[in-house]
Design a protein around this motif. Structure first.
Motif, PDB file in Angstrom:
ATOM      1  N   VAL A 102       6.212   6.244  -1.975  1.00 47.34           N
ATOM      2  CA  VAL A 102       4.836   6.589  -2.334  1.00 47.34           C
ATOM      3  C   VAL A 102       4.044   5.334  -2.681  1.00 47.34           C
ATOM      4  O   VAL A 102       2.885   5.193  -2.264  1.00 47.34           O
ATOM      5  N   ASP A 103       4.648   4.404  -3.402  1.00 52.33           N
ATOM      6  CA  ASP A 103       3.969   3.164  -3.750  1.00 52.33           C
ATOM      7  C   ASP A 103       3.627   2.353  -2.498  1.00 52.33           C
ATOM      8  O   ASP A 103       2.524   1.815  -2.376  1.00 52.33           O
ATOM      9  N   SER A 104       4.556   2.283  -1.555  1.00 52.08           N
ATOM     10  CA  SER A 104       4.299   1.565  -0.299  1.00 52.08           C
ATOM     11  C   SER A 104       3.187   2.241   0.493  1.00 52.08           C
ATOM     12  O   SER A 104       2.336   1.565   1.085  1.00 52.08           O
ATOM     13  N   PHE A 105       3.196   3.558   0.510  1.00 47.52           N
ATOM     14  CA  PHE A 105       2.158   4.301   1.218  1.00 47.52           C
ATOM     15  C   PHE A 105       0.783   4.014   0.604  1.00 47.52           C
ATOM     16  O   PHE A 105      -0.183   3.739   1.321  1.00 47.52           O
ATOM     17  N   ARG A 110      -4.542   1.288   0.608  1.00 49.81           N
ATOM     18  CA  ARG A 110      -5.536   0.380   0.019  1.00 49.81           C
ATOM     19  C   ARG A 110      -5.820  -0.795   0.947  1.00 49.81           C
ATOM     20  O   ARG A 110      -6.952  -1.234   1.087  1.00 49.81           O
ATOM     21  N   ARG A 111      -4.778  -1.293   1.594  1.00 50.84           N
ATOM     22  CA  ARG A 111      -4.938  -2.444   2.474  1.00 50.84           C
ATOM     23  C   ARG A 111      -5.811  -2.099   3.679  1.00 50.84           C
ATOM     24  O   ARG A 111      -6.658  -2.885   4.084  1.00 50.84           O
ATOM     25  N   GLN A 116     -10.426   7.168   4.635  1.00 54.08           N
ATOM     26  CA  GLN A 116     -11.089   7.450   5.905  1.00 54.08           C
ATOM     27  C   GLN A 116     -10.262   6.938   7.077  1.00 54.08           C
ATOM     28  O   GLN A 116     -10.229   5.760   7.370  1.00 54.08           O
ATOM     29  N   GLY A 117      -9.589   7.822   7.762  1.00 49.36           N
ATOM     30  CA  GLY A 117      -8.900   7.480   9.001  1.00 49.36           C
ATOM     31  C   GLY A 117      -7.691   6.591   8.854  1.00 49.36           C
ATOM     32  O   GLY A 117      -7.398   5.803   9.743  1.00 49.36           O
ATOM     33  N   TYR A 118      -6.977   6.740   7.794  1.00 51.78           N
ATOM     34  CA  TYR A 118      -5.828   5.870   7.563  1.00 51.78           C
ATOM     35  C   TYR A 118      -4.761   6.031   8.636  1.00 51.78           C
ATOM     36  O   TYR A 118      -4.256   5.061   9.172  1.00 51.78           O
TER      37      TYR A 118
END
Length: 138
Positions: A102-105, A110-111, A116-118
């Motif tokens: 979850v943290d990596s996701f 954020r990166r 929007q459209g991840y």
């Protein structure tokens, strides 16, 4: 008469490691054991991954002490420790793995730039924008 059995261990007379070596045998501890603090931590970590924990539980219930020959079901109450440790340890490892995922996701989200459209392709993003524009018109 040979003092060793077919498996390379000692006769039934050998109750401890010193007597085994005196008889000309080899005392070989298992890979997963609680003889030292380091081995105990590694064994508990392996148990928490639920890999081979039943075998370790059986070895634990058969143990009589360090460097002593095991005797079947000598300490059956110890099995309750292993079952309780599986519940607590496996939940800890599972939560740790889920937390890292979850943290990596969230970090990747954020990166890339928000919600929007991840995970959408360019065509899918255009479709979503068209749907939003259509609903905003109404």
């Amino acid at each position: 008469e040979d003092k060793l059995d077919g498996a390379g261990g000692c006769q039934a007379l050998a109750q401890d490691a010193a007597l085994c070596v005196e008889q000309g045998g080899r005392w070989i501890p298992r890979n997963q054991n609680f003889d030292t603090v380091g081995n105990a931590f590694m064994t508990l970590f392996e148990i928490s991954t639920t890999e081979g924990w039943v075998d370790v539980m059986y070895w634990g219930t058969d143990s009589r002490g360090p460097m002593m020959e095991p005797k079947r079901d000598v300490f059956e109450a110890l099995s309750m420790f292993f079952v309780a440790f599986i519940f607590v340890g496996s939940f800890f490892v599972l939560n740790l793995c889920v937390g890292v995922i979850v943290d990596s996701f969230n970090e990747e989200k954020r990166r890339v730039g928000g919600d929007q459209g991840y995970l959408l392709t360019a065509a899918q993003q255009k479709w979503v924008q068209a749907q939003r524009a259509l609903t905003n018109r109404r």
